[in-house]
Scaffold this motif. Structure first.
Motif, short mmCIF file in Angstrom:
data_model
loop_
_atom_site.label_atom_id
_atom_site.label_comp_id
_atom_site.label_asym_id
_atom_site.label_seq_id
_atom_site.Cartn_x
_atom_site.Cartn_y
_atom_site.Cartn_z
N UNK A 159 -1.81 6.07 2.24
CA UNK A 159 -1.46 4.76 2.78
C UNK A 159 -2.10 4.54 4.15
N UNK A 160 -2.59 3.34 4.36
CA UNK A 160 -3.25 2.95 5.61
C UNK A 160 -2.19 2.38 6.56
N UNK A 169 -5.27 -2.97 -2.31
CA UNK A 169 -5.34 -2.87 -3.76
C UNK A 169 -4.69 -4.08 -4.44
N UNK A 170 -4.92 -4.25 -5.74
CA UNK A 170 -4.27 -5.36 -6.45
C UNK A 170 -2.76 -5.37 -6.31
N UNK A 171 -2.15 -4.19 -6.17
CA UNK A 171 -0.70 -4.10 -5.98
C UNK A 171 -0.26 -4.54 -4.59
N UNK A 172 -1.22 -4.81 -3.71
CA UNK A 172 -1.07 -5.19 -2.29
C UNK A 172 -0.91 -3.99 -1.37
N UNK A 173 -0.98 -2.76 -1.88
CA UNK A 173 -0.91 -1.58 -1.03
C UNK A 173 -2.14 -1.51 -0.12
N UNK A 174 -1.89 -1.16 1.15
CA UNK A 174 -2.99 -0.87 2.07
C UNK A 174 -3.37 0.59 1.91
N UNK A 175 -4.63 0.84 1.61
CA UNK A 175 -5.04 2.18 1.18
C UNK A 175 -6.28 2.66 1.91
N UNK A 176 -6.27 3.96 2.21
CA UNK A 176 -7.46 4.69 2.64
C UNK A 176 -7.85 5.61 1.49
N UNK A 177 -9.13 5.62 1.13
CA UNK A 177 -9.56 6.53 0.07
C UNK A 177 -10.84 7.22 0.51
N UNK A 178 -10.97 8.49 0.12
CA UNK A 178 -12.13 9.23 0.57
C UNK A 178 -12.56 10.30 -0.43
#
Length: 281
Positions: free
Chosen positions: A214-215, A261-270
């Motif tokens: 999570x961001x 994301x489409x779910x509205x989650x703020x995300x960091x991905x690496x």
């Protein structure tokens, strides 16, 4: 309220710049109604330097993922929830986007292979993601501490599955993989560095690590009620603390991205690859 269960080790600043930011006397709207011992009082501390967020409370969450999480989140609807999420169109599915991004990265990363790539998804939950990767031709194994979730992965999602805590399960019996993935998992554990270190020996020489977290920086702009700050999250990350997590675990960060994301989650991905081991390792 004490400094709670989260060690400052996970902050690259060792917690030297922590300040209390969000406080909670009751569950925010949308949070799962877990059965908890004691009063609901908690807070998030924020590192002013690296941007990392630490949960602070006296609530015992140690048994949350051995059955309570799936039971209280999904009830008897594991299979129905799996089918509903699998049926989402690609533009509304976090998992479809996740799988597409990993497939795209793997295309440029792997040498030509004569057999399907092997993937271990740690903390698989509903196993929607490994099911999607299996549909794309990968050989997938789901690992989850909840025996019920592992059985669901085998019987409903149709992937191989292991029930166990990633830090204590017999990892030598798991084999080795082209990719090990942690999708929205490490925020749920007190010591995420240890989890990533444990993944190193499971990767094949050309293998890679994929991590989603999570961001916190983006979520905090919308306030304390965001799901990124729900009680089950010991840590919420910034790009800086994400990169530090990867480095501390002995990996080299290849790519880091931010998205909603489409779910509205703020995300960091690496994506990351293991650093060469030193002589002392």
């Amino acid at each position: 309220m004490t400094k709670g269960p989260c060690p400052t080790l996970e902050c690259p600043c060792d917690g030297a710049y922590r300040e209390e930011t969000f406080t909670y006397e009751a569950p925010p709207q949308g949070e799962t109604g877990f059965v908890l011992d004691g009063a609901y009082r908690r807070a998030y501390d924020h590192c002013r330097l690296c941007g990392h967020w630490f949960s602070r409370h006296d609530i015992d969450l140690s048994d949350l993922y051995t059955g309570a999480y799936a039971g209280q989140t999904y009830g008897d609807r594991l299979a129905a929830t799996f089918e509903r999420i699998m049926a989402l169109p690609a533009d509304r599915s976090d998992n479809a986007g996740r799988a597409a991004r990993i497939l795209d990265f793997a295309t440029g990363h792997f040498p030509v292979q004569g057999c399907p790539p092997r993937l271990l998804d740690v903390g698989s939950g509903l196993a929607v993601f490994p099911a999607r990767m299996k549909a794309a031709g990968w050989d997938c194994t789901a690992l989850d501490p909840d025996p019920r979730a592992a059985a669901h992965a085998r019987m409903v999602a149709g992937v191989q599955a292991v029930a166990g805590d990633f830090l204590t399960v017999d990892r030598s019996a798991l084999g080795r993989y082209d990719a090990v993935t942690f999708n929205k998992v490490l925020e749920h554990v007190e010591a995420p560095v240890a989890f990533l270190r444990a993944a190193r020996d499971l990767l094949l020489p050309h293998g890679f690590l994929y991590v989603e977290l999570p961001d916190g920086e983006a979520a905090a702009e919308e306030g304390a009620g965001r799901e990124e700050f729900f009680i089950e999250h010991h840590h919420v990350f910034s790009p800086t603390s994400f990169a530090a997590l990867i480095e501390r675990a002995g990996f080299r960060l290849v790519l880091l991205e931010r998205l909603r994301e489409p779910s509205t989650k703020f995300t960091l991905r690496g994506f990351a690859v293991p650093e060469p081991r030193g002589n002392g390792e």
